[in-house]
Design a protein around this motif. Structure first.
Motif, PDB file in Angstrom:
ATOM      1  N   UNK A 120       0.848  -1.191   0.000  1.00  0.00           N
ATOM      2  CA  UNK A 120       0.000   0.000   0.000  1.00  0.00           C
ATOM      3  C   UNK A 120       0.890   1.250   0.000  1.00  0.00           C
ATOM      4  N   UNK A 121       0.712   2.084  -0.991  1.00  0.00           N
ATOM      5  CA  UNK A 121       1.465   3.338  -1.110  1.00  0.00           C
ATOM      6  C   UNK A 121       0.671   4.443  -0.417  1.00  0.00           C
ATOM      7  N   UNK A 122       1.203   4.955   0.676  1.00  0.00           N
ATOM      8  CA  UNK A 122       0.528   6.024   1.423  1.00  0.00           C
ATOM      9  C   UNK A 122       0.903   7.413   0.922  1.00  0.00           C
ATOM     10  N   UNK A 123       1.553   7.476  -0.218  1.00  0.00           N
ATOM     11  CA  UNK A 123       1.964   8.732  -0.859  1.00  0.00           C
ATOM     12  C   UNK A 123       2.903   9.548   0.039  1.00  0.00           C
ATOM     13  N   UNK A 124       3.761   8.862   0.753  1.00  0.00           N
ATOM     14  CA  UNK A 124       4.736   9.551   1.596  1.00  0.00           C
ATOM     15  C   UNK A 124       6.061   9.775   0.880  1.00  0.00           C
ATOM     16  N   UNK A 125       6.284   9.064  -0.238  1.00  0.00           N
ATOM     17  CA  UNK A 125       7.590   9.101  -0.899  1.00  0.00           C
ATOM     18  C   UNK A 125       7.458   9.616  -2.327  1.00  0.00           C
ATOM     19  N   UNK A 126       8.559  10.162  -2.841  1.00  0.00           N
ATOM     20  CA  UNK A 126       8.619  10.537  -4.245  1.00  0.00           C
ATOM     21  C   UNK A 126       9.543   9.567  -4.978  1.00  0.00           C
ATOM     22  N   UNK A 139      -1.665  10.696   4.702  1.00  0.00           N
ATOM     23  CA  UNK A 139      -2.890  11.482   4.741  1.00  0.00           C
ATOM     24  C   UNK A 139      -4.067  10.609   5.153  1.00  0.00           C
ATOM     25  N   UNK A 140      -5.068  11.251   5.747  1.00  0.00           N
ATOM     26  CA  UNK A 140      -6.269  10.546   6.160  1.00  0.00           C
ATOM     27  C   UNK A 140      -7.067  11.399   7.117  1.00  0.00           C
ATOM     28  N   UNK A 141      -7.812  10.752   7.995  1.00  0.00           N
ATOM     29  CA  UNK A 141      -8.625  11.467   8.976  1.00  0.00           C
ATOM     30  C   UNK A 141      -8.833  10.564  10.178  1.00  0.00           C
ATOM     31  N   UNK A 142      -8.620  11.153  11.366  1.00  0.00           N
ATOM     32  CA  UNK A 142      -8.821  10.416  12.615  1.00  0.00           C
ATOM     33  C   UNK A 142      -7.991   9.139  12.597  1.00  0.00           C
ATOM     34  N   UNK A 143      -8.641   7.967  12.625  1.00  0.00           N
ATOM     35  CA  UNK A 143      -7.859   6.732  12.720  1.00  0.00           C
ATOM     36  C   UNK A 143      -7.744   5.994  11.393  1.00  0.00           C
ATOM     37  N   UNK A 144      -7.997   6.671  10.261  1.00  0.00           N
ATOM     38  CA  UNK A 144      -7.903   6.009   8.966  1.00  0.00           C
ATOM     39  C   UNK A 144      -6.847   6.687   8.102  1.00  0.00           C
ATOM     40  N   UNK A 145      -6.296   5.894   7.176  1.00  0.00           N
ATOM     41  CA  UNK A 145      -5.277   6.354   6.238  1.00  0.00           C
ATOM     42  C   UNK A 145      -5.770   6.112   4.821  1.00  0.00           C
ATOM     43  N   UNK A 146      -5.329   6.955   3.898  1.00  0.00           N
ATOM     44  CA  UNK A 146      -5.666   6.736   2.496  1.00  0.00           C
ATOM     45  C   UNK A 146      -4.390   6.388   1.735  1.00  0.00           C
ATOM     46  N   UNK A 171      -5.678   1.091  -7.506  1.00  0.00           N
ATOM     47  CA  UNK A 171      -6.973   1.458  -6.927  1.00  0.00           C
ATOM     48  C   UNK A 171      -6.753   2.126  -5.571  1.00  0.00           C
ATOM     49  N   UNK A 172      -7.534   3.185  -5.297  1.00  0.00           N
ATOM     50  CA  UNK A 172      -7.395   3.898  -4.034  1.00  0.00           C
ATOM     51  C   UNK A 172      -7.987   3.063  -2.894  1.00  0.00           C
ATOM     52  N   UNK A 173      -7.412   3.243  -1.704  1.00  0.00           N
ATOM     53  CA  UNK A 173      -7.808   2.442  -0.562  1.00  0.00           C
ATOM     54  C   UNK A 173      -7.939   3.313   0.679  1.00  0.00           C
ATOM     55  N   UNK A 174      -8.692   2.802   1.658  1.00  0.00           N
ATOM     56  CA  UNK A 174      -8.762   3.387   2.992  1.00  0.00           C
ATOM     57  C   UNK A 174      -8.379   2.293   3.983  1.00  0.00           C
ATOM     58  N   UNK A 175      -7.438   2.598   4.864  1.00  0.00           N
ATOM     59  CA  UNK A 175      -6.832   1.631   5.762  1.00  0.00           C
ATOM     60  C   UNK A 175      -7.072   2.040   7.206  1.00  0.00           C
ATOM     61  N   UNK A 176      -7.432   1.079   8.049  1.00  0.00           N
ATOM     62  CA  UNK A 176      -7.609   1.339   9.481  1.00  0.00           C
ATOM     63  C   UNK A 176      -6.232   1.362  10.140  1.00  0.00           C
ATOM     64  N   UNK A 177      -5.873   2.491  10.745  1.00  0.00           N
ATOM     65  CA  UNK A 177      -4.565   2.622  11.357  1.00  0.00           C
ATOM     66  C   UNK A 177      -4.394   1.789  12.609  1.00  0.00           C
ATOM     67  N   UNK A 178      -5.502   1.386  13.245  1.00  0.00           N
ATOM     68  CA  UNK A 178      -5.416   0.625  14.493  1.00  0.00           C
ATOM     69  C   UNK A 178      -5.100  -0.846  14.258  1.00  0.00           C
ATOM     70  N   UNK A 179      -5.800  -1.461  13.289  1.00  0.00           N
ATOM     71  CA  UNK A 179      -5.621  -2.898  13.086  1.00  0.00           C
ATOM     72  C   UNK A 179      -5.200  -3.280  11.672  1.00  0.00           C
ATOM     73  N   UNK A 219     -12.830  11.579   3.347  1.00  0.00           N
ATOM     74  CA  UNK A 219     -12.984  10.421   4.210  1.00  0.00           C
ATOM     75  C   UNK A 219     -12.937  10.873   5.661  1.00  0.00           C
ATOM     76  N   UNK A 220     -13.668  10.174   6.523  1.00  0.00           N
ATOM     77  CA  UNK A 220     -13.462  10.266   7.968  1.00  0.00           C
ATOM     78  C   UNK A 220     -13.482   8.837   8.490  1.00  0.00           C
ATOM     79  N   UNK A 221     -13.713   8.633   9.780  1.00  0.00           N
ATOM     80  CA  UNK A 221     -13.664   7.269  10.294  1.00  0.00           C
ATOM     81  C   UNK A 221     -14.984   6.523  10.131  1.00  0.00           C
ATOM     82  N   UNK A 222     -15.964   7.143   9.430  1.00  0.00           N
ATOM     83  CA  UNK A 222     -17.248   6.487   9.219  1.00  0.00           C
ATOM     84  C   UNK A 222     -17.577   6.297   7.740  1.00  0.00           C
ATOM     85  N   UNK A 223     -17.295   7.320   6.935  1.00  0.00           N
ATOM     86  CA  UNK A 223     -17.745   7.335   5.553  1.00  0.00           C
ATOM     87  C   UNK A 223     -16.614   7.724   4.609  1.00  0.00           C
TER      88      UNK A 223
END
Length: 207
Positions: free
Chosen positions: A42-48, A59-66, A73-81, A97-101
Motif C-alpha cells: 500500500x502506497x501512502x503517498x509519503x515518498x517521491x 494522509x487521512x482522517x482520525x484513525x484512517x489512512x488513504x 486502486x485507491x484504498x482506505x486503511x484502518x490505522x489501528x488494526x 474520508x473520515x472514520x465512518x464514511x
C-alpha cells in the motif's frame, strides 16, 4: 517514516528497486512495543521517485489512512488494526474520508457516492460534475459543484439535503445547525433547511 495514527505507532518503509518504490507498513502498540499488524504494497503517498525518500506524512482522517494499492486502486486503511476499510473500483476517485464514511467520485465522472467504511454498501448517490469537490464534517457532507455553481450540504448517512445554494462561495465552517460560507470579503451564516431563493421566515429569526 514514523507516524501516530489510531493509537498505533506506524512504521512506513519505502524501498527502491527496479525503478519502483516498494512499501510496507506495520502498526506497533506504543505501550508494549509489540507489532500488532503488518501490510505490504500500500502506497501512502509519503515518498517521491527520487530514491523513494519519504518527505510527506500519510494522509487521512482520525484513525484512517488513504493510500493506493499495487493495482492503482485507491484504498482506505484502518490505522489501528490494518484492515482495508474500502478499496475503490477502477477510475473511482476518493474525495473525502473520515472514520465512518468515504465520498467517492464515480468512474463515469457524473456522480458522487457515499460509502460506509468497513461495509460493501453504497449509502447514497448524488449527481455531480466531473470537477465537483467534496468534504466530510461530523455534521454534513459538503459538495461544491460548478456550471452552475452550487454549494450543497447533505446528511452524510442518508444523503438528505440540508442546504442547497446557487453560489460560488465556499463552506468555511460547519456546525450541527448550519454553516458559515464566504466568498472574497463577504461571509454569511446559512441554517440547514435553506434553499437558494427561499423567503426568510420571521418566526425563526431570519431576515
Amino acid at each position: 517514516r514514523l507516524s501516530v495514527v489510531g493509537g498505533r505507532l506506524l512504521r512506513i518503509t519505502a524501498r527502491s528497486q527496479d525503478d519502483n518504490c516498494y512499501f510496507a507498513i506495520s502498526g506497533v502498540d506504543p505501550a508494549t512495543g509489540r507489532e500488532t499488524w503488518r501490510r505490504a504494497g500500500i502506497n501512502l503517498r509519503t515518498a517521491d521517485k527520487a530514491g523513494c525518500v519519504q518527505r510527506e506524512d500519510p494522509q487521512g482522517a482520525r484513525n484512517v489512512l488513504i493510500g493506493v494499492a499495487p493495482d492503482a486502486r485507491e484504498t482506505v486503511l484502518d490505522g489501528y488494526d490494518g484492515r482495508l476499510l474500502w478499496v475503490g473500483a477502477d477510475r473511482q476517485k476518493l474525495l473525502a474520508v473520515d472514520d465512518r464514511y468515504a465520498l467517492v467520485r464515480a468512474a463515469d465522472q457524473r456522480s458522487i457516492l457515499a460509502r460506509g467504511l468497513g461495509t460493501d454498501r453504497t449509502l447514497w448517490t448524488r449527481p455531480a460534475g466531473g470537477k465537483a469537490g467534496a468534504t466530510l464534517t461530523p455534521y454534513a457532507a459538503v459538495i461544491v459543484d460548478e456550471k452552475p455553481s452550487r454549494l450543497i450540504a447533505l446528511d452524510p448517512r442518508t444523503g438528505r439535503e440540508l442546504a442547497v445554494l446557487r453560489t460560488s462561495a465556499n463552506a468555511l465552517a460547519v456546525g450541527p445547525a448550519g454553516m458559515v460560507i464566504g466568498e472574497g470579503r463577504e461571509i454569511g451564516y446559512v441554517r440547514f433547511g435553506s434553499t437558494a431563493g427561499s423567503e426568510p421566515d420571521p418566526s425563526n429569526g431570519d431576515g
